[in-house]
Write a protein that holds these residues in place. Sequence first.
Motif, PDB file in Angstrom:
ATOM      1  N   GLN A   1     -12.181 -50.973  20.431  1.00 31.55           N
ATOM      2  CA  GLN A   1     -13.420 -51.756  20.482  1.00 31.55           C
ATOM      3  C   GLN A   1     -13.568 -52.478  21.824  1.00 31.55           C
ATOM      4  N   VAL A   2     -12.487 -53.082  22.288  1.00 39.46           N
ATOM      5  CA  VAL A   2     -12.537 -53.821  23.555  1.00 39.46           C
ATOM      6  C   VAL A   2     -12.850 -52.879  24.715  1.00 39.46           C
ATOM      7  N   LEU A   3     -12.218 -51.719  24.729  1.00 37.53           N
ATOM      8  CA  LEU A   3     -12.449 -50.763  25.814  1.00 37.53           C
ATOM      9  C   LEU A   3     -13.878 -50.216  25.781  1.00 37.53           C
ATOM     10  N   LEU A   4     -14.388 -49.945  24.592  1.00 37.02           N
ATOM     11  CA  LEU A   4     -15.753 -49.450  24.487  1.00 37.02           C
ATOM     12  C   LEU A   4     -16.749 -50.529  24.939  1.00 37.02           C
ATOM     13  N   CYS A   5     -16.522 -51.745  24.507  1.00 40.91           N
ATOM     14  CA  CYS A   5     -17.402 -52.841  24.928  1.00 40.91           C
ATOM     15  C   CYS A   5     -17.329 -53.070  26.432  1.00 40.91           C
TER      16      CYS A   5
ATOM     17  N   SER B   1     -19.555 -58.154  19.148  1.00 40.57           N
ATOM     18  CA  SER B   1     -20.566 -58.234  18.092  1.00 40.57           C
ATOM     19  C   SER B   1     -21.579 -57.092  18.193  1.00 40.57           C
ATOM     20  N   TYR B   2     -21.745 -56.546  19.394  1.00 35.69           N
ATOM     21  CA  TYR B   2     -22.700 -55.451  19.588  1.00 35.69           C
ATOM     22  C   TYR B   2     -22.329 -54.238  18.741  1.00 35.69           C
ATOM     23  N   LEU B   3     -21.028 -53.976  18.629  1.00 40.54           N
ATOM     24  CA  LEU B   3     -20.573 -52.813  17.853  1.00 40.54           C
ATOM     25  C   LEU B   3     -20.879 -52.984  16.367  1.00 40.54           C
TER      26      LEU B   3
END
Length: 284
Positions: free
Chosen positions: A31-35, A43-45
């Motif tokens: 999640q962190v890498l994608l963001c 929160s976008y995810l």
Amino acid sequence: MSLVNAPLARLVEQGEVLLSETSDSAKLDAQVLLCHVLGKELSYLHTWPEKTIADGVFGQYARLLARRQNGEPVAYITGIREFWSLPFRVSPATLIPRPDTEVLVELVLAEHTQEQLSCLDLGTGTGAIALALASEQPGWQMDALDFNPEAVALARENARQLKLERVNIYQSDWFCQVPEGKKFEVIVSNPPYIDGEDKHLNEGDVRFEPETALVAAENGLADIIAIADRARDYLAAGGSLYFEHGFEQGAQVRQILTGLGYSNAATMKDYAGNDRITRANWII
């Protein structure tokens, strides 16, 4: 199956699978890498799980996942690690700030509530401890030093980004460049404290961190001994010295401090219940 046009939720799931053998926090890492490549908050995810991303962005995400699969810490990949709810820039020249170090910040703030105070942070790295303290106590006179010029530059950049430039950050091998006769009411340090033979040096994130910031001679205690010895010349009467150390070193650090004439040596535990911070007073 191609994931180029897959929704964000699917990209996170696949990232978690890829990182499952590398990381204990595979989903969060994904999640962190994608963001990071999206330039969005976590929160976008959750808000837009069905969104898709452009081919170029997908390629960036895939490359970052590959780096993490190789064991590289997420903080070095993104260049950012949060500490004390503040965003700190990090690089392979410094240790990655860890949550357990926040226990040291909490303890100093709890034991010193005065608005005016002089404090020295030895081996500041990213500047995490000094800048966290300065963010809470704007009236304190904060000095922070590191022997590594790259770390000093990074800490100064963090001070600028956080608008805490009043913190005096400079290069010094422990006390070498601290003016003689200068006194501090508080001295804090997260020095190298790992034994060179410790098997954990070959595991996890520490494989990528600078060995000079991790390893010390004399079973990991050499720098703690040296700092405790010299700190007596720089502590004001009744001043306090704080160390972060290994989870099995509490008794040894207390013994070192007591043997050098410090009073009230005591050890506090980290969030996992392990010995982590030892403090003592210098009473002349």
